[in-house]
Design a protein around this motif. Structure first.
Motif, PDB file in Angstrom:
ATOM      1  N   ASP A 104       0.833  -1.199   0.000  1.00  0.00           N
ATOM      2  CA  ASP A 104       0.000   0.000   0.000  1.00  0.00           C
ATOM      3  C   ASP A 104       0.869   1.251   0.000  1.00  0.00           C
ATOM      4  O   ASP A 104       1.853   1.347   0.747  1.00  0.00           O
ATOM      5  CB  ASP A 104      -0.921   0.018   1.220  1.00  0.00           C
ATOM      6  CG  ASP A 104      -2.101  -0.929   1.070  1.00  0.00           C
ATOM      7  OD1 ASP A 104      -2.355  -1.376  -0.065  1.00  0.00           O
ATOM      8  OD2 ASP A 104      -2.776  -1.220   2.079  1.00  0.00           O
ATOM      9  N   ILE A 105       0.480   2.206  -0.840  1.00  0.00           N
ATOM     10  CA  ILE A 105       1.206   3.474  -0.969  1.00  0.00           C
ATOM     11  C   ILE A 105       0.270   4.616  -0.594  1.00  0.00           C
ATOM     12  O   ILE A 105      -0.867   4.675  -1.079  1.00  0.00           O
ATOM     13  CB  ILE A 105       1.736   3.676  -2.407  1.00  0.00           C
ATOM     14  CG1 ILE A 105       2.808   2.628  -2.735  1.00  0.00           C
ATOM     15  CG2 ILE A 105       2.311   5.063  -2.601  1.00  0.00           C
ATOM     16  CD1 ILE A 105       2.291   1.431  -3.472  1.00  0.00           C
ATOM     17  N   VAL A 106       0.729   5.514   0.249  1.00  0.00           N
ATOM     18  CA  VAL A 106      -0.062   6.680   0.641  1.00  0.00           C
ATOM     19  C   VAL A 106       0.316   7.853  -0.259  1.00  0.00           C
ATOM     20  O   VAL A 106       1.479   8.245  -0.325  1.00  0.00           O
ATOM     21  CB  VAL A 106       0.177   7.051   2.118  1.00  0.00           C
ATOM     22  CG1 VAL A 106      -0.656   8.281   2.486  1.00  0.00           C
ATOM     23  CG2 VAL A 106      -0.169   5.877   3.028  1.00  0.00           C
ATOM     24  N   ILE A 107      -0.702   8.403  -0.936  1.00  0.00           N
ATOM     25  CA  ILE A 107      -0.508   9.558  -1.807  1.00  0.00           C
ATOM     26  C   ILE A 107      -1.108  10.793  -1.145  1.00  0.00           C
ATOM     27  O   ILE A 107      -2.299  10.810  -0.797  1.00  0.00           O
ATOM     28  CB  ILE A 107      -1.183   9.356  -3.182  1.00  0.00           C
ATOM     29  CG1 ILE A 107      -0.674   8.071  -3.854  1.00  0.00           C
ATOM     30  CG2 ILE A 107      -0.972  10.565  -4.077  1.00  0.00           C
ATOM     31  CD1 ILE A 107       0.750   8.113  -4.288  1.00  0.00           C
ATOM     32  N   SER A 108      -0.291  11.802  -0.943  1.00  0.00           N
ATOM     33  CA  SER A 108      -0.799  13.093  -0.481  1.00  0.00           C
ATOM     34  C   SER A 108      -1.321  13.856  -1.702  1.00  0.00           C
ATOM     35  O   SER A 108      -0.556  14.174  -2.620  1.00  0.00           O
ATOM     36  CB  SER A 108       0.310  13.898   0.204  1.00  0.00           C
ATOM     37  OG  SER A 108       0.707  13.269   1.410  1.00  0.00           O
ATOM     38  N   VAL A 109      -2.618  14.120  -1.717  1.00  0.00           N
ATOM     39  CA  VAL A 109      -3.257  14.683  -2.903  1.00  0.00           C
ATOM     40  C   VAL A 109      -3.070  16.193  -2.943  1.00  0.00           C
ATOM     41  O   VAL A 109      -3.433  16.915  -2.005  1.00  0.00           O
ATOM     42  CB  VAL A 109      -4.761  14.335  -2.924  1.00  0.00           C
ATOM     43  CG1 VAL A 109      -5.425  14.942  -4.155  1.00  0.00           C
ATOM     44  CG2 VAL A 109      -4.955  12.823  -2.896  1.00  0.00           C
ATOM     45  N   VAL A 126      -0.730  -1.880  -4.855  1.00  0.00           N
ATOM     46  CA  VAL A 126      -0.113  -2.549  -5.999  1.00  0.00           C
ATOM     47  C   VAL A 126       0.306  -3.956  -5.581  1.00  0.00           C
ATOM     48  O   VAL A 126       0.542  -4.231  -4.395  1.00  0.00           O
ATOM     49  CB  VAL A 126       1.117  -1.775  -6.517  1.00  0.00           C
ATOM     50  CG1 VAL A 126       0.711  -0.419  -7.055  1.00  0.00           C
ATOM     51  CG2 VAL A 126       2.180  -1.648  -5.439  1.00  0.00           C
ATOM     52  N   THR A 127       0.386  -4.836  -6.556  1.00  0.00           N
ATOM     53  CA  THR A 127       0.864  -6.197  -6.309  1.00  0.00           C
ATOM     54  C   THR A 127       2.382  -6.208  -6.325  1.00  0.00           C
ATOM     55  O   THR A 127       3.012  -5.631  -7.200  1.00  0.00           O
ATOM     56  CB  THR A 127       0.335  -7.161  -7.384  1.00  0.00           C
ATOM     57  OG1 THR A 127      -1.086  -7.178  -7.332  1.00  0.00           O
ATOM     58  CG2 THR A 127       0.862  -8.572  -7.158  1.00  0.00           C
ATOM     59  N   THR A 137       7.060 -10.116  -7.637  1.00  0.00           N
ATOM     60  CA  THR A 137       7.119  -9.006  -8.584  1.00  0.00           C
ATOM     61  C   THR A 137       6.167  -9.267  -9.737  1.00  0.00           C
ATOM     62  O   THR A 137       5.822 -10.419 -10.028  1.00  0.00           O
ATOM     63  CB  THR A 137       8.542  -8.817  -9.144  1.00  0.00           C
ATOM     64  OG1 THR A 137       8.945 -10.024  -9.818  1.00  0.00           O
ATOM     65  CG2 THR A 137       9.540  -8.496  -8.044  1.00  0.00           C
ATOM     66  N   THR A 138       5.726  -8.208 -10.396  1.00  0.00           N
ATOM     67  CA  THR A 138       4.951  -8.333 -11.627  1.00  0.00           C
ATOM     68  C   THR A 138       5.587  -7.455 -12.686  1.00  0.00           C
ATOM     69  O   THR A 138       6.328  -6.517 -12.385  1.00  0.00           O
ATOM     70  CB  THR A 138       3.474  -7.907 -11.436  1.00  0.00           C
ATOM     71  OG1 THR A 138       3.402  -6.471 -11.485  1.00  0.00           O
ATOM     72  CG2 THR A 138       2.920  -8.412 -10.123  1.00  0.00           C
ATOM     73  N   ASP A 139       5.279  -7.761 -13.928  1.00  0.00           N
ATOM     74  CA  ASP A 139       5.788  -6.934 -15.021  1.00  0.00           C
ATOM     75  C   ASP A 139       4.767  -5.888 -15.437  1.00  0.00           C
ATOM     76  O   ASP A 139       4.943  -5.211 -16.453  1.00  0.00           O
ATOM     77  CB  ASP A 139       6.157  -7.807 -16.221  1.00  0.00           C
ATOM     78  CG  ASP A 139       4.961  -8.592 -16.760  1.00  0.00           C
ATOM     79  OD1 ASP A 139       3.890  -8.559 -16.124  1.00  0.00           O
ATOM     80  OD2 ASP A 139       5.097  -9.258 -17.807  1.00  0.00           O
ATOM     81  N   ALA A 140       3.690  -5.728 -14.662  1.00  0.00           N
ATOM     82  CA  ALA A 140       2.617  -4.829 -15.054  1.00  0.00           C
ATOM     83  C   ALA A 140       2.326  -3.735 -14.015  1.00  0.00           C
ATOM     84  O   ALA A 140       2.051  -2.596 -14.383  1.00  0.00           O
ATOM     85  CB  ALA A 140       1.341  -5.624 -15.326  1.00  0.00           C
ATOM     86  N   ASP A 141       2.358  -4.063 -12.738  1.00  0.00           N
ATOM     87  CA  ASP A 141       2.034  -3.065 -11.728  1.00  0.00           C
ATOM     88  C   ASP A 141       3.113  -1.986 -11.658  1.00  0.00           C
ATOM     89  O   ASP A 141       4.307  -2.278 -11.811  1.00  0.00           O
ATOM     90  CB  ASP A 141       1.883  -3.729 -10.361  1.00  0.00           C
ATOM     91  CG  ASP A 141       0.503  -4.314 -10.165  1.00  0.00           C
ATOM     92  OD1 ASP A 141      -0.291  -3.708  -9.438  1.00  0.00           O
ATOM     93  OD2 ASP A 141       0.208  -5.375 -10.754  1.00  0.00           O
ATOM     94  N   PHE A 170      -7.464   2.258  -3.500  1.00  0.00           N
ATOM     95  CA  PHE A 170      -7.662   2.219  -4.941  1.00  0.00           C
ATOM     96  C   PHE A 170      -6.536   1.408  -5.582  1.00  0.00           C
ATOM     97  O   PHE A 170      -5.505   1.155  -4.956  1.00  0.00           O
ATOM     98  CB  PHE A 170      -7.659   3.637  -5.537  1.00  0.00           C
ATOM     99  CG  PHE A 170      -8.804   4.490  -5.091  1.00  0.00           C
ATOM    100  CD1 PHE A 170      -9.944   4.615  -5.859  1.00  0.00           C
ATOM    101  CD2 PHE A 170      -8.738   5.193  -3.890  1.00  0.00           C
ATOM    102  CE1 PHE A 170     -11.008   5.410  -5.454  1.00  0.00           C
ATOM    103  CE2 PHE A 170      -9.787   5.992  -3.472  1.00  0.00           C
ATOM    104  CZ  PHE A 170     -10.923   6.101  -4.249  1.00  0.00           C
ATOM    105  N   ILE A 171      -6.755   1.027  -6.831  1.00  0.00           N
ATOM    106  CA  ILE A 171      -5.686   0.447  -7.638  1.00  0.00           C
ATOM    107  C   ILE A 171      -5.506   1.326  -8.865  1.00  0.00           C
ATOM    108  O   ILE A 171      -6.385   2.108  -9.232  1.00  0.00           O
ATOM    109  CB  ILE A 171      -5.993  -1.006  -8.053  1.00  0.00           C
ATOM    110  CG1 ILE A 171      -7.276  -1.081  -8.895  1.00  0.00           C
ATOM    111  CG2 ILE A 171      -6.087  -1.909  -6.835  1.00  0.00           C
ATOM    112  CD1 ILE A 171      -7.562  -2.466  -9.446  1.00  0.00           C
TER     113      ILE A 171
END
Length: 271
Positions: A104-109, A126-127, A137-141, A170-171
């Protein structure tokens, strides 16, 4: 005397096969080993995802919200289990998207560009990540870095394996295609393209023609969903992993004994 030697050789061979058979059957490491790693290096789990890239218009239309902000915090990764720990199953039994490590990533809007919310912070999931001895790991996220300035297209998480875990989140719409890194000189960058922030803002603000491409967008969304359901999780063991196949090829005892008796009968007939 010659016959006794021949029969002795066959008996030794039969006993050897029976011994191998017993060892294979008694070895519990084949089917009952849980997901664990006794080495000093992490086991890498790579997920390959095929998806259809959206246009800028489709990114806009398929997103529940769009924001410009700064990556404020990156939480520790965890498994999507109740306790956040590794699932109790074999490595080769892991299935995407049922068994994943997420971050999980926190975004300050700084600014909402579509469907503004009251919160000044959003959580983007994100995965991928590393938990203990396992790294996914993924090659898409997309990847995020602390302090990074971003423009992200976001939609609600509808995946049964993660949507109800943790806080509201969200994703990223259309994987890494929906996350742009913003630079000081006005550029917006993804691994696939470099455009200007002004160009993206212009597309986002154009709402008059949104309905014209609805049918095409819906078809592409359906194709994306079908592709996602068929995504193959390429799970590979990391170097030094102790999880490996130790199965010994063997025949059933019945067929081995049958082969021995058949050989003895053939020898008698020749004599």
């Amino acid at each position: 005397m010659r016959n006794i030697i021949k029969y002795g050789i066959f008996l030794v061979g039969a006993l050897s096969l029976l011994t191998l058979n017993a060892l294979a059957l008694s070895n519990p490491s084949n089917d009952n080993t849980e997901l664990e790693n006794n080495s000093n290096e992490a086991i890498g789990i790579d997920i390959c995802i095929d998806f259809i890239p959206y246009t800028h218009e489709e990114l806009r239309d398929k997103s529940d919200t769009i924001v410009i902000g700064t990556v404020n915090e990156i939480f520790l990764p965890r498994w999507n289990t109740v306790d956040g720990k590794k699932p109790k199953k074999l490595l080769n039994k892991l299935e995407y998207p049922d068994d994943i490590i997420y971050t999980d990533i926190v975004i300050s809007v700084d600014e909402y560009l579509k469907n503004p919310l009251s919160s000044r912070e959003l959580i983007v999931r994100v995965t991928g990540g590393t938990v203990g001895d396992f790294s996914m790991t993924t090659d898409a996220d997309p990847s995020f870095n602390a302090g990074e300035k971003v423009l992200v297209y976001l939609r609600k998480d509808e995946s049964p394996s993660t949507k109800d875990i943790g806080p509201e989140h969200f994703i990223v719409t259309d994987f890494y295609r929906g996350k742009y890194t913003l630079t000081d000189d006005g550029k917006a960058i993804t691994p696939d393209e470099t455009v200007t922030l002004e160009e993206l803002l212009s597309t986002i603000n154009q709402t008059d023609n949104n309905t014209n491409d609805t049918e095409v967008s819906d078809n592409k969304e359906t194709a994306n969903e079908e592709t996602a359901n068929k995504e193959t999780a390429g799970k590979q063991e990391g170097v030094g992993s102790t999880i490996q196949s130790k199965r010994i090829p063997f025949m059933s005892s019945f067929w081995m004994l049958a082969a021995v008796f058949g050989a003895v009968i053939c020898i008698r007939k020749r004599e």
